[in-house]
Structures are given as C-alpha cells and as structure tokens.
Design an enzyme around this catalytic site. Structure first.
Site, PDB file in Angstrom:
ATOM      1  N   LYS A   1       0.840  -1.192   0.000  1.00  0.00           N
ATOM      2  CA  LYS A   1       0.000   0.000   0.000  1.00  0.00           C
ATOM      3  C   LYS A   1       0.879   1.247   0.000  1.00  0.00           C
ATOM      4  CE  LYS A   1      -2.216   3.555   2.142  1.00  0.00           C
ATOM      5  NZ  LYS A   1      -1.732   4.635   3.045  1.00  0.00           N
TER       6      LYS A   1
ATOM      7  N   GLY B   1      -0.843   8.650  -1.472  1.00  0.00           N
ATOM      8  CA  GLY B   1      -0.850   9.501  -2.653  1.00  0.00           C
ATOM      9  C   GLY B   1       0.362  10.393  -2.793  1.00  0.00           C
TER      10      GLY B   1
ATOM     11  N   ASP C   1      -5.775   2.356   3.630  1.00  0.00           N
ATOM     12  CA  ASP C   1      -5.244   1.307   4.508  1.00  0.00           C
ATOM     13  C   ASP C   1      -6.242   0.154   4.621  1.00  0.00           C
ATOM     14  OD1 ASP C   1      -2.785   2.508   5.143  1.00  0.00           O
ATOM     15  OD2 ASP C   1      -3.692   3.693   6.746  1.00  0.00           O
TER      16      ASP C   1
ATOM     17  N   LYS D   1      -0.881   5.771  11.916  1.00  0.00           N
ATOM     18  CA  LYS D   1      -0.309   4.745  11.039  1.00  0.00           C
ATOM     19  C   LYS D   1      -0.121   3.416  11.771  1.00  0.00           C
ATOM     20  CE  LYS D   1       2.888   6.344   8.394  1.00  0.00           C
ATOM     21  NZ  LYS D   1       2.191   6.446   7.092  1.00  0.00           N
TER      22      LYS D   1
END
Length: 263
Positions: A9, A12, A161, A216
């Site tokens: 993953k 952007g 995610d 995260k």
C-alpha cells in the site's frame, strides 16, 4: 510460503516523487520474478488539489473526511483515473505489466456505507478473489485504487489502509504499508523493529509515537489483527527484498511478542 502474494500500500504523496515512484516500481519488478505483487494506492493530496481547484470543500467528523455523493465523480476520477494511471505508467517504465483496477472490479470487494453522516465513505469486505487471482497467475501487476461500490451501485470512497487490508485478506497476502518514513522510531530516533499493542500503548503514553505515526501504527495493528499476521511499516525508498527480510521497517504484530523475540 515463497509464493505468498505481497500487497503493497502506498499513499498519494508517492505520486509527487517521481524518483521514489520509479525506484519502488523497479524494486517491485525484480520481486515479481519470484512472488506475486499487488499495489494498492490512495491519492489524498491529488484529491485535495483537485477539490481546491474546483472550489469544493468538505468537513471532517472524528478525523474522518465527509465525502458528499456529489463529490464522488471527481474523487473517482482522481483516484481510479489520474492516480491509478500515473502508477500504471510508472510500472510500464519499470518493466512491469500493470492492470489498473478498483475495489469493485470483478466484485473483488463489496462495500457498505459507513454512516449517513460521512456521505459516500464505505467499509470494505472481501468478496470474490477470482479476477485478482487470474491477473496474478499471468504474472501481471494489479494496481488497485481505493474506489468501491455498494451492491446497489453507489460509488464509495474507501480508506486506502482498509482497502489494502481487505485485498491482503482476499489473497491471504503479506501486507506492507509504505510511506516516506523508514518505520517507527523510538525516543532516540532509532528504528523500532517490532511492535505489538502493548508496545504501541507504551510509546504513545511516553509521547514517542504521536500524531500521524500513531494513526499509522494503529492502522497497521488493526490490519495485523484482521489478517492474523504481522504487517510492516517501511519506506518506499527501501528495496522490497530488504523489507521482506526485515532488514528495515517496523513489523507490527497482532498479539504480544513472545518473550525474547528479536524478529
């Protein structure tokens, strides 16, 4: 185990770094000789730029951006269009053969609206892996945007995610969450090689893991718990084999580490 698909993953922001994008796709190209790879992407900065240029804005609730249905044509165009094809073009340049997809293609993933308050924001669930497995069997590189659809045909914006996690769930893959950071750092700015829920809580209480990194690692912990296997946070500037061999990055485990574990 060797042929376990790798789900990567990327955020952007990678689209704004041509050199990093080229390095990552070149690294992926070398890995494809031995293992299938799926690239899942977001595109927040691209969406923000487009929305600003159109004079459109949206609010946030509990940190989540509200996505009005009338914004979806633009968001879909930015993510499934511009962002997806930019990555596909970079993949071609690196010697890969990409296939641009979205979550809804082949009914890979079904999505339901999160809550009416958030508009066209969806929650994904793994559905049919047939298309994805067919693409992987041909040695191709699926490049998947985080645009989904409800069974009723309503386009939905999915957190990237979550999109990557559900794709990893679909193919029982190994998930790498890559960004412009090397991993999670301790109070001395040294890389933390492994984390679990208790470790995350301790570092958060100490103020070592904060803000964006806390978001995260919590996303990685949720993904690891969902998949039942470690999830790695690492840099998209690192070579994929180094990340897979745990030479860099932070592995987030779904349960407490065994005593003395030094993975």
């Amino acid at each position: 185990m060797k042929r376990t698909p790798i789900v990567i993953k990327v955020g952007g922001a990678l689209l704004d770094d041509q050199a990093a994008m080229s390095r990552l796709l070149t690294s992926i190209q070398t890995v494809l000789a031995t293992r299938p790879v799926i690239l899942v992407h977001g595109g927040g900065p691209l969406v923000e730029t487009l929305m600003a240029s159109l004079g459109l804005s949206s609010s946030k609730i509990d940190g989540l951006r509200v996505t009005p249905d009338e914004h979806m044509p633009y968001i879909c165009g930015a993510l499934a269009g511009s962002a997806n094809k930019t990555l596909c073009a970079a993949a071609l340049q690196a010697g890969c053969t990409p296939v641009g997809l979205s979550l809804l293609d082949g009914n890979m993933v079904t999505c339901e609206p999160l809550d009416a308050r958030f508009g066209a924001v969806g929650v994904p669930s793994a559905a049919d892996p047939a298309l994805l497995k067919s693409v992987l069997a041909q040695g191709l590189l699926p490049v998947v945007s985080s645009i989904g659809s409800s069974p009723e045909g309503r386009l939905l914006n999915i957190n990237a995610d979550q999109a990557a996690t559900v794709i990893a769930e679909l193919v029982q893959g190994e998930l790498l969450l890559l960004s412009n950071v090397t991993g999670v750092l301790d109070g001395d700015k040294q890389l933390i090689s492994t984390l679990d829920a208790a470790g995350i809580e301790t570092y958060a209480d100490q103020g070592v893991i904060t803000d964006g990194m806390l978001v995260k690692v919590n996303a990685a912990l949720l993904a690891a718990t969902t998949l039942g296997r470690p999830v790695t946070i690492a840099s998209w500037n690192a070579a994929i084999p180094e990340i897979l061999n745990h030479a860099t990055g932070t592995q987030v485990f779904p349960s407490p580490l065994p005593s003395g574990d030094t993975l």
